[in-house]
Design a protein around this motif. Structure first.
Motif, short mmCIF file in Angstrom:
data_model
loop_
_atom_site.label_atom_id
_atom_site.label_comp_id
_atom_site.label_asym_id
_atom_site.label_seq_id
_atom_site.Cartn_x
_atom_site.Cartn_y
_atom_site.Cartn_z
N ALA A 56 0.87 -1.18 0.00
CA ALA A 56 0.00 0.00 0.00
C ALA A 56 0.91 1.22 0.00
N SER A 57 0.32 2.37 -0.20
CA SER A 57 1.08 3.61 -0.11
C SER A 57 1.30 3.94 1.37
N PRO A 58 2.36 4.67 1.68
CA PRO A 58 2.58 5.07 3.08
C PRO A 58 1.39 5.85 3.66
N ARG A 59 0.76 6.71 2.85
CA ARG A 59 -0.40 7.47 3.34
C ARG A 59 -1.58 6.54 3.68
N PHE A 60 -1.80 5.54 2.83
CA PHE A 60 -2.87 4.58 3.10
C PHE A 60 -2.60 3.83 4.41
N VAL A 61 -1.35 3.39 4.60
CA VAL A 61 -0.99 2.67 5.82
C VAL A 61 -1.23 3.56 7.04
N GLY A 97 -5.21 -15.78 9.60
CA GLY A 97 -6.23 -16.25 10.52
C GLY A 97 -7.56 -15.53 10.41
N LEU A 98 -7.77 -14.83 9.29
CA LEU A 98 -9.00 -14.06 9.11
C LEU A 98 -9.85 -14.64 7.99
N SER A 99 -11.14 -14.44 8.12
CA SER A 99 -12.05 -14.82 7.04
C SER A 99 -13.21 -13.83 7.04
N GLY A 100 -13.97 -13.89 6.02
CA GLY A 100 -15.13 -13.00 5.93
C GLY A 100 -15.00 -12.02 4.80
N ALA A 101 -16.07 -11.30 4.58
CA ALA A 101 -16.13 -10.33 3.49
C ALA A 101 -15.29 -9.10 3.84
N PHE A 102 -14.75 -8.48 2.82
CA PHE A 102 -14.02 -7.22 2.99
C PHE A 102 -14.32 -6.34 1.79
N SER A 103 -14.28 -5.04 2.01
CA SER A 103 -14.57 -4.13 0.90
C SER A 103 -13.35 -4.07 -0.01
N HIS A 104 -13.63 -4.00 -1.31
CA HIS A 104 -12.53 -3.98 -2.27
C HIS A 104 -12.95 -3.36 -3.59
N HIS A 105 -11.96 -2.78 -4.25
CA HIS A 105 -12.11 -2.29 -5.62
C HIS A 105 -11.71 -3.43 -6.55
N LEU A 106 -12.32 -3.51 -7.73
CA LEU A 106 -11.89 -4.45 -8.76
C LEU A 106 -11.12 -3.67 -9.82
N CYS A 107 -9.96 -4.21 -10.19
CA CYS A 107 -9.13 -3.55 -11.21
C CYS A 107 -8.41 -4.60 -12.05
N PRO A 108 -8.99 -5.00 -13.18
CA PRO A 108 -8.38 -6.05 -14.01
C PRO A 108 -7.26 -5.54 -14.92
N SER A 109 -6.38 -4.75 -14.37
CA SER A 109 -5.22 -4.23 -15.11
C SER A 109 -4.03 -4.20 -14.15
N SER A 110 -2.93 -4.87 -14.50
CA SER A 110 -1.77 -4.88 -13.60
C SER A 110 -1.25 -3.48 -13.34
N GLU A 111 -1.14 -2.69 -14.42
CA GLU A 111 -0.63 -1.32 -14.26
C GLU A 111 -1.63 -0.46 -13.48
N GLY A 112 -2.91 -0.60 -13.79
CA GLY A 112 -3.94 0.14 -13.07
C GLY A 112 -3.99 -0.24 -11.60
N PHE A 113 -3.76 -1.50 -11.31
CA PHE A 113 -3.73 -2.00 -9.94
C PHE A 113 -2.68 -1.23 -9.13
N VAL A 114 -1.49 -1.12 -9.68
CA VAL A 114 -0.40 -0.41 -8.99
C VAL A 114 -0.75 1.07 -8.85
N ARG A 115 -1.35 1.64 -9.88
CA ARG A 115 -1.74 3.06 -9.81
C ARG A 115 -2.77 3.30 -8.71
N LEU A 116 -3.71 2.39 -8.54
CA LEU A 116 -4.69 2.52 -7.47
C LEU A 116 -4.02 2.44 -6.10
N LEU A 117 -3.05 1.55 -5.96
CA LEU A 117 -2.29 1.47 -4.71
C LEU A 117 -1.59 2.80 -4.43
N GLN A 118 -0.94 3.35 -5.46
CA GLN A 118 -0.21 4.61 -5.31
C GLN A 118 -1.16 5.78 -5.03
N SER A 119 -2.43 5.62 -5.42
CA SER A 119 -3.41 6.69 -5.21
C SER A 119 -4.12 6.57 -3.86
#
Length: 179
Positions: A56-61, A97-119
């Motif tokens: 994740a990005s440092p700001r997200f963390v 040790g965790l299970s259950g639903a979690f909120s998430h974005h879908l991004c079927p692009s490797s480059e876009g995936f990294v851009r979302l992390l950086q954003s």
């Protein structure tokens, strides 16, 4: 390979967990996936394991994980998932040790995936090879230090795919050893 043999390839992107469905349907002659067992009439060759890191990005963390990750905080924080068939984040959370639903974005692009992390939009599992410069610069950081997940990858191809597919297989296996 393409230049040497004068061929063009039609790349079809799928999550590594479900790539065999295209072969089974006769839509592709070969695929890379995380399943070892080949289809009837096909072969499977181990290519190696791809190391994924939870990043994740440092700001997200700082914002979502309080500057340090706990498994529970990670489950509550938004994630980024490659697509609806991608279960890697689920397996990672289960390893904590965790299970259950979690909120998430879908991004079927490797480059876009990294851009979302950086954003600062989420955390996600990314191939280590893909983000070496982002890790070196500090643009992305490990959510959990020293807790990668390795995904074994296999090349599946039809046994009677012809000489060109056999040569592509040899080239791919040689190249995979380098990475």
């Amino acid at each position: 390979f393409c230049t040497a043999h004068g061929v063009v390839l039609d790349h079809v992107l799928e999550d590594q967990d479900v790539g065999l469905k295209r072969m089974r349907a006769g839509e592709v002659a070969a695929c890379v996936c995380a399943v070892e067992r080949p289809l009837a009439g096909a072969r499977s060759q181990f290519l190696g394991a791809m190391r994924y890191r939870a990043l994740a990005s440092p700001r997200f963390v700082a914002r979502h994980l309080g500057g340090g990750a706990s498994a529970e905080a990670l489950l509550r924080a938004p994630a980024i998932v490659f697509g609806p068939d991608d279960q890697l984040q689920h397996r990672y959370l289960a390893s904590l040790g965790l299970s259950g639903a979690f909120s998430h974005h879908l991004c079927p692009s490797s480059e876009g995936f990294v851009r979302l992390l950086q954003s600062d939009l989420g955390w996600g599992l990314v191939p280590e090879l893909q983000v070496s410069s982002e890790l070196a610069s500090g643009a992305l950081v490990d959510v959990f230090q020293g807790m990668p997940i390795d995904v074994p990858l296999y090349w599946h191809h039809w046994r009677n795919g012809g000489d060109l597919l056999a040569e592509l297989t040899r080239q791919l296996v040689r190249s995979a050893r380098q990475w």
